[in-house]
Scaffold this motif. Structure first.
Motif, short mmCIF file in Angstrom:
data_model
loop_
_atom_site.label_atom_id
_atom_site.label_comp_id
_atom_site.label_asym_id
_atom_site.label_seq_id
_atom_site.Cartn_x
_atom_site.Cartn_y
_atom_site.Cartn_z
N ASN A 30 44.30 54.54 35.53
CA ASN A 30 44.10 53.18 36.04
C ASN A 30 44.09 53.11 37.55
O ASN A 30 44.35 52.06 38.14
N ARG A 31 43.79 54.26 38.21
CA ARG A 31 43.67 54.26 39.67
C ARG A 31 42.42 55.06 40.04
O ARG A 31 42.04 56.02 39.37
N CYS A 32 41.81 54.67 41.18
CA CYS A 32 40.58 55.33 41.61
C CYS A 32 40.81 56.76 42.07
O CYS A 32 39.87 57.57 42.07
N ASP A 33 42.02 57.09 42.49
CA ASP A 33 42.29 58.44 42.95
C ASP A 33 42.55 59.42 41.81
O ASP A 33 42.73 60.62 42.04
N ILE A 34 42.56 58.93 40.58
CA ILE A 34 42.76 59.80 39.41
C ILE A 34 41.39 60.24 38.91
O ILE A 34 40.50 59.40 38.70
N PRO A 35 41.17 61.55 38.71
CA PRO A 35 39.85 62.01 38.23
C PRO A 35 39.56 61.50 36.81
O PRO A 35 40.43 61.02 36.10
N LEU A 76 33.11 54.47 41.14
CA LEU A 76 32.00 54.84 40.24
C LEU A 76 32.39 55.87 39.18
O LEU A 76 31.53 56.55 38.61
N GLN A 77 33.69 55.97 38.91
CA GLN A 77 34.14 56.87 37.84
C GLN A 77 34.18 56.11 36.51
O GLN A 77 34.39 54.89 36.47
N TRP A 78 34.04 56.86 35.44
CA TRP A 78 34.00 56.28 34.10
C TRP A 78 35.36 56.41 33.44
O TRP A 78 36.00 57.46 33.49
N ARG A 79 35.77 55.30 32.79
CA ARG A 79 37.06 55.25 32.11
C ARG A 79 36.85 54.83 30.66
O ARG A 79 36.06 53.94 30.35
N ARG A 80 37.63 55.48 29.78
CA ARG A 80 37.57 55.14 28.36
C ARG A 80 38.60 54.06 28.06
O ARG A 80 39.79 54.22 28.36
N LEU A 81 38.13 53.01 27.41
CA LEU A 81 38.99 51.87 27.10
C LEU A 81 39.43 51.93 25.64
O LEU A 81 38.78 52.58 24.80
N PRO A 82 40.50 51.27 25.31
CA PRO A 82 40.95 51.23 23.91
C PRO A 82 39.89 50.63 23.00
O PRO A 82 38.94 49.97 23.43
N LYS A 128 31.74 43.22 37.49
CA LYS A 128 32.42 44.18 38.36
C LYS A 128 33.76 44.54 37.73
O LYS A 128 34.64 43.68 37.57
N TRP A 129 33.85 45.79 37.39
CA TRP A 129 35.07 46.28 36.72
C TRP A 129 35.66 47.38 37.59
O TRP A 129 34.93 48.22 38.14
N TYR A 130 37.04 47.40 37.68
CA TYR A 130 37.73 48.36 38.54
C TYR A 130 38.76 49.13 37.72
O TYR A 130 39.19 48.69 36.64
N CYS A 131 39.18 50.24 38.27
CA CYS A 131 40.10 51.13 37.54
C CYS A 131 41.42 50.43 37.22
O CYS A 131 42.04 50.71 36.18
N HIS A 132 41.89 49.58 38.10
CA HIS A 132 43.19 48.94 37.87
C HIS A 132 43.16 48.02 36.65
O HIS A 132 44.22 47.59 36.16
N MET A 133 41.95 47.70 36.13
CA MET A 133 41.85 46.87 34.93
C MET A 133 42.05 47.68 33.64
O MET A 133 42.12 47.09 32.56
N ASN A 134 42.16 48.98 33.77
CA ASN A 134 42.29 49.83 32.59
C ASN A 134 43.71 49.74 32.05
O ASN A 134 44.69 49.99 32.77
N PRO A 135 43.92 49.37 30.78
CA PRO A 135 45.28 49.30 30.23
C PRO A 135 45.93 50.67 30.05
O PRO A 135 47.16 50.73 29.87
#
Length: 743
Positions: free
Chosen positions: A447-452, A418-424, A435-442
């Motif tokens: 790109n990992r859930c354990d990264i804040p 449930l963390q938010w990631r900024r995409l290009p 359903k989107w997951y952290c590993h999909m982040n370029p």
């Protein structure tokens, strides 16, 4: 009978009618739904996911809310079904703050949606069912609110053996949509895969006057709609919005997407996940301004940006409190005007310092609220001026220019952490899977859930706005230049007006001088001046006339005295007998003759032997005017009246004395005395005559000098008159006096 404690004090009761009255605080159905979502989001439950759906049970449409939170103990369930109990503050930690604070959300929200609600909750060691039902209370004609609760132990699923448990189970089965204990356990078994959680089922949903359900479940299979709610935006009275209803007003999916400022819980609506939004990070041309109230512990950031092109009609200021939306798309500043200024601008504020109302749809209108709204309005205007400043001066930007904008960044929430990631920049939110997951982040850095998550840039913005406000400066400079130009033009107009007035005055003066009337006026003024001068001259002539009269009186007095002296001399020279003179006096014989003299007068006194005065012969009368005095201007007319002759006084005195003639001895040398007296009298008389002639001559000289002075004065006053010589000045003066005397 009312329940009593051993002390005999009665407990307070809550009427069943209060359930409906309490629910009316929610004028909008979606605000009641939000109360039930908040209960799952708050840290005491701490659910990561909530499912909202519609079910048909016992031919009744039910609205269900299922979360995977911590569940509730029987005691906590009892408090949730009661009023005013709130223990959420005990679980508040870190940034996750509880939204509820009054202990009233579940009761008001569920009773607003329907008449009855049944709650299933499961923990590791137990599971319970509770009923809050207006139908049940009406059926049993209850005098207070009763909430039957049944609890089973786990894992054996045995009902707790308490005396009241069977009675509570019978009440639930008789007055709810579940008829048996088996039906209740089946519902609890469905939750077994969640391990812990809570299920709320609201039935006997509210219907409109035409018996149709208030909520629309059929228009969209993945949404719940409320099309007839808030058909008009009442946030402004100037801008007509009846042609556009904000999406969040009619769509529960849209409302849930913006319900939380930073969503930490997945919301699944009718089997489909709601794409929650980071509203302050889904705008274009995003800038941060700062509100710095004196009573706040730290500055409050305010985010501004333009709404995306598909939602450009939904704009305004979003006011959150403890991460929960309170006021959505509030029109402030330029947006209240009946034009397109401020169109498309969205503001986001976390107003943690304000106090929300009980239904969490507004704030208490206190001083802090008014100050915030005023400040945000000004800052929204500043943002619009900087980004669309030409619209203020030359005309507002067209709607298409505002609509053709894209978010600055695309953000996605991981379905796992449930963390938010900024995409290009090339990614768009519409292209992302459900359903989107952290590993999909370029971006390999995140790109990992354990990264804040990426750190917020709020600390950077607390020092001031992230953009320069040059529009005000430019506008102020323009205003100053405009004021200077206006001042110069005003000065020029005033100078031209003054010059024109001066020319008109000069022209008017010239016309007056050239006109016959002006000549008459000037001649009349000259006549007035001459009349004034003549009046002054007449006054001077009157003065000199009085002086001449006084001088003439002096001359007449001198001549009268001279005449008297001449008469005395004639009498003496005619050889008047001394005896006759004495006989005429008193008939006494004089004994001695004495003479007195002084500076001012000379006289001869004739006395008898006894010292009686027989006669006084004046030889020189005193002169009232000295040799040096020409005219005495201070003399009064009475000063020039002839005085009583001294002879008369002496005569009267001698008559009063009347001496005895028999006592008078006639001396032998009486004849010689007569001769001496005659001789002395003649000499004295001649001296007096000479003195009188001399004074008369001096008076004539003084009069001649006075006439010359009057002549010179007349020559000065009336130089153009033919006066003649000084000798004829007396006639001229007399004529002018007669001419100027009043008729």
């Amino acid at each position: 009978m009312a329940a009593r404690f051993p002390s005999g004090i009665q407990t307070s009761r809550v009427s069943p009618a209060y359930l409906h009255g309490n629910s009316t605080s929610h004028t909008w159905a979606f605000s009641a739904v939000a109360e039930l979502i908040d209960n799952a989001y708050d840290p005491d439950v701490n659910a990561s996911e909530i499912w909202i759906d519609q079910r048909l049970i016992d031919n009744k449409v039910c609205l269900t809310f299922v979360d995977n939170g911590n569940g509730m103990t029987p005691d906590k369930l009892h408090k949730m079904l009661s009023f005013g109990y709130c223990e959420k503050d005990k679980f508040t930690s870190g940034k996750h703050q509880a939204v509820g604070q009054y202990g009233n959300g579940f009761k008001s929200g569920s009773m607003r949606l329907g008449k009855d609600a049944i709650v299933f909750t499961r923990q590791v060691n137990n599971m319970s069912v509770g009923l809050l039902s207006q139908t049940y209370l009406n059926n049993i004609n209850a005098q207070t609110v009763l909430v039957p609760i049944v609890t089973w132990n786990l894992p054996d699923k045995r009902r707790r053996p308490t005396p009241d448990m069977a009675h509570n189970l019978r009440a639930i089965c008789q007055h709810s949509i579940f008829r048996t204990e088996k039906d209740l356990l089946e519902e609890l078994e469905v939750m077994e895969k969640l391990r812990t959680g809570t299920k709320i089922m609201v039935y006997n949903l509210k219907r409109k006057e035409n018996k149709v359900l208030e909520l629309d479940f059929s228009s969209d299979p993945y949404d719940i709609r409320n099309p007839e709610t808030h058909m008009m935006d009442f946030s402004t009275i100037n801008r007509a919005t009846t042609d556009h209803i904000p999406a969040y007003m009619v769509s529960l999916r849209e409302y849930c997407s913006i319900l939380y400022l930073k969503p930490r819980m997945k919301i699944v609506l009718r089997g489909k996940k709601v794409k929650t939004k980071l509203i302050h990070k889904s705008l274009s041309q995003t800038e941060t301004d700062v509100y710095k109230p004196t009573w706040a512990p730290k500055p409050i950031p305010i985010k501004f940006g333009f709404a995306p092109r598909k939602n450009y009609k939904d704009y305004g200021v979003m006011l959150y409190h403890k991460n929960r939306l309170i006021r959505a798309y509030e029109k402030l500043g330029y947006q209240k005007q009946p034009n397109e200024l401020g169109l498309g601008v969205v503001g986001v504020v976390e107003a943690y310092f304000l106090t929300p109302t009980h239904n969490k749809q507004d704030f208490n209108k206190d001083e802090k609220y008014n100050a915030l709204i005023s400040s945000v309005s000004l800052k929204l205007n500043d943002y619009w001026n900087e980004k669309r400043g030409t619209g203020v001066v030359l005309g507002s930007q067209p709607v298409q220019a505002v609509a053709n904008v894209n978010p600055d960044w695309t953000w996605a929430q991981c379905d796992n952490c449930l963390q938010w990631r900024r995409l290009p920049i090339q990614f768009r939110s519409e292209d992302l899977p459900d359903k989107w997951y952290c590993h999909m982040n370029p971006d390999a850095q995140f790109n990992r859930c354990d990264i804040p998550e990426e750190p917020e840039d709020e600390d950077e913005a607390l020092h001031g706005p992230t953009y320069k406000k040059t529009f005000k400066k430019i506008q102020n400079e323009k205003k100053m230049r405009l004021k200077m130009m206006e001042a110069n033009q005003q000065r020029a107009r005033e100078m031209a007006l003054q010059a024109r007035e001066q020319a008109l005055r000069q022209q008017e003066a010239n016309q007056i001088r050239s006109s016959p009337q002006s000549q008459k006026v000037s001649s009349s003024q000259e006549k007035k001046s001459e009349s004034a001068q003549m009046t002054k001259m007449m006054m001077e002539l009157q003065k000199f006339k009085k002086q001449a009269e006084r001088q003439q009186k002096i001359i007449d007095q001198l001549q009268s005295k001279r005449k008297k002296v001449d008469e005395n001399l004639e009498k003496i020279a005619g050889g008047l007998d001394t005896d006759n003179l004495l006989g005429n006096m008193v008939g006494s014989s004089p004994r001695a003759v004495s003479s007195t003299s002084s500076k001012d007068n000379e006289s001869i006194c004739i006395k008898t032997e006894d010292g009686d005065v027989v006669a006084v012969i004046p030889c020189n009368e005193p002169s009232s005017s000295s040799d040096n005095d020409i005219v005495d201007l201070t003399l009064d007319d009475e000063d020039f009246e002839p005085s009583t002759p001294k002879k008369q006084k002496i005569s009267s005195t001698s008559q009063e004395l009347k001496p005895d003639i028999s006592k008078i001895k006639i001396e032998k040398d009486i004849i010689s005395c007569k001769r001496d007296i005659a001789t002395q009298t003649t000499e004295r008389a001649k001296g007096c005559t000479r003195d009188c002639a001399k004074k008369i001559e001096e008076g004539k000289k003084h009069l001649t000098e006075l006439q010359r002075k009057v002549y010179k004065l007349l020559k000065i006053i009336v130089p153009d008159e033919d006066i003649g010589t000084a000798d004829g000045v007396e006639e001229i003066v007399t004529e002018m006096i007669k001419h100027n005397q009043p008729s």
